[in-house]
Design an enzyme around this catalytic site. Structure first.
Site, short mmCIF file in Angstrom:
data_model
loop_
_atom_site.label_atom_id
_atom_site.label_comp_id
_atom_site.label_asym_id
_atom_site.label_seq_id
_atom_site.Cartn_x
_atom_site.Cartn_y
_atom_site.Cartn_z
N CYS A 166 0.89 -1.42 -0.10
CA CYS A 166 -0.07 0.18 0.41
C CYS A 166 1.12 1.25 -0.34
CB CYS A 166 -1.17 0.11 0.79
SG CYS A 166 -2.18 1.02 0.61
N GLU A 216 -2.73 -9.35 2.88
CA GLU A 216 -2.49 -9.04 4.64
C GLU A 216 -4.27 -9.79 4.85
OE1 GLU A 216 -1.98 -5.06 5.04
OE2 GLU A 216 -0.77 -6.95 3.84
N HIS A 274 -3.80 -4.59 -0.14
CA HIS A 274 -3.35 -5.62 1.14
C HIS A 274 -3.39 -6.78 1.22
CE1 HIS A 274 -3.37 -2.19 3.68
NE2 HIS A 274 -3.82 -1.40 2.77
#
Length: 204
Positions: free
Chosen positions: A83, A185, A183
């Protein structure tokens, strides 16, 4: 193959809890650190991001992490930006009056001009533009989770793009540097595969 020791760079901003949890699930050996010496010693590094470009780059420089990032990349160690951690790898941003980035990758960060609304928040599909070990097993149409108001322009390192009123860089890579505008994750199976790929690259 040994598990790589990874430095997750903590510059005092950004929510790293989801990333740490994702790395723990994979059994990765890592340290969350703001010490440049830890970055120098690590086999690989991750620069997470959440927030404004200018505040992020200022915090990185105040902690002298910019030099450690430069050294890690110059030494050929795998490096992942996420990001805003991707955006600061580029030359500059016009966010909040402008700021100079790390200049590791050529390109500028500019606010969306053709987007239906800003920020770009939520799920969107990727278009794979070229092959790279980081995107092994990821096909066009894979979904990723985005939250951003600015995007990279003029980059020659695009691996995957995304369409949101205009086409923009979603994944970039050059040599040992990899980065995602989204992102991983928080991107379910797509993000899990990307993190697995990065860990595999870091262990080679």
């Amino acid at each position: 193959m040994t598990t790589p020791k990874i430095a997750v760079i903590d510059y005092g901003g950004g929510n790293v809890g989801s990333l740490i949890a994702a790395l723990e699930r994979r059994g990765a050996t890592f340290t969350l650190t703001e010490d440049p010496r830890d970055v120098d010693r690590a086999q690989a590094a991750i620069l997470p991001g959440d927030g404004a470009f200018g505040a992020t780059i200022d915090a990185i420089r105040e902690r002298k992490l910019d030099g450690a990032i430069d050294r890690a990349i110059a030494a050929g160690r795998p490096f992942l930006g996420i990001c805003v951690g991707m955006q600061v790898l580029f030359d500059s941003s016009d966010e909040y009056g402008g700021a100079v980035g790390l200049g590791i990758l050529p390109g500028e960060v500019r606010r969306f001009t053709g987007a239906p609304r800003v920020p770009h928040m939520g799920w969107n599909d990727l278009v794979i533009e070229r092959t790279h070990p980081f995107v092994d097993g990821i096909a066009s149409g894979a979904w990723a989770y985005f939250l951003h108001s600015y995007r990279v322009t003029g980059a020659d390192s695009v691996v995957a793009s995304c369409e949101y009123g205009e086409r923009f860089a979603a994944i970039v890579a050059r040599d040992n540097v990899m980065a995602t505008q989204f992102h991983p994750e928080k991107s379910r199976s797509t993000g899990a595969r990307l993190l697995d790929n990065f860990l595999r690259i870091a262990a080679l």
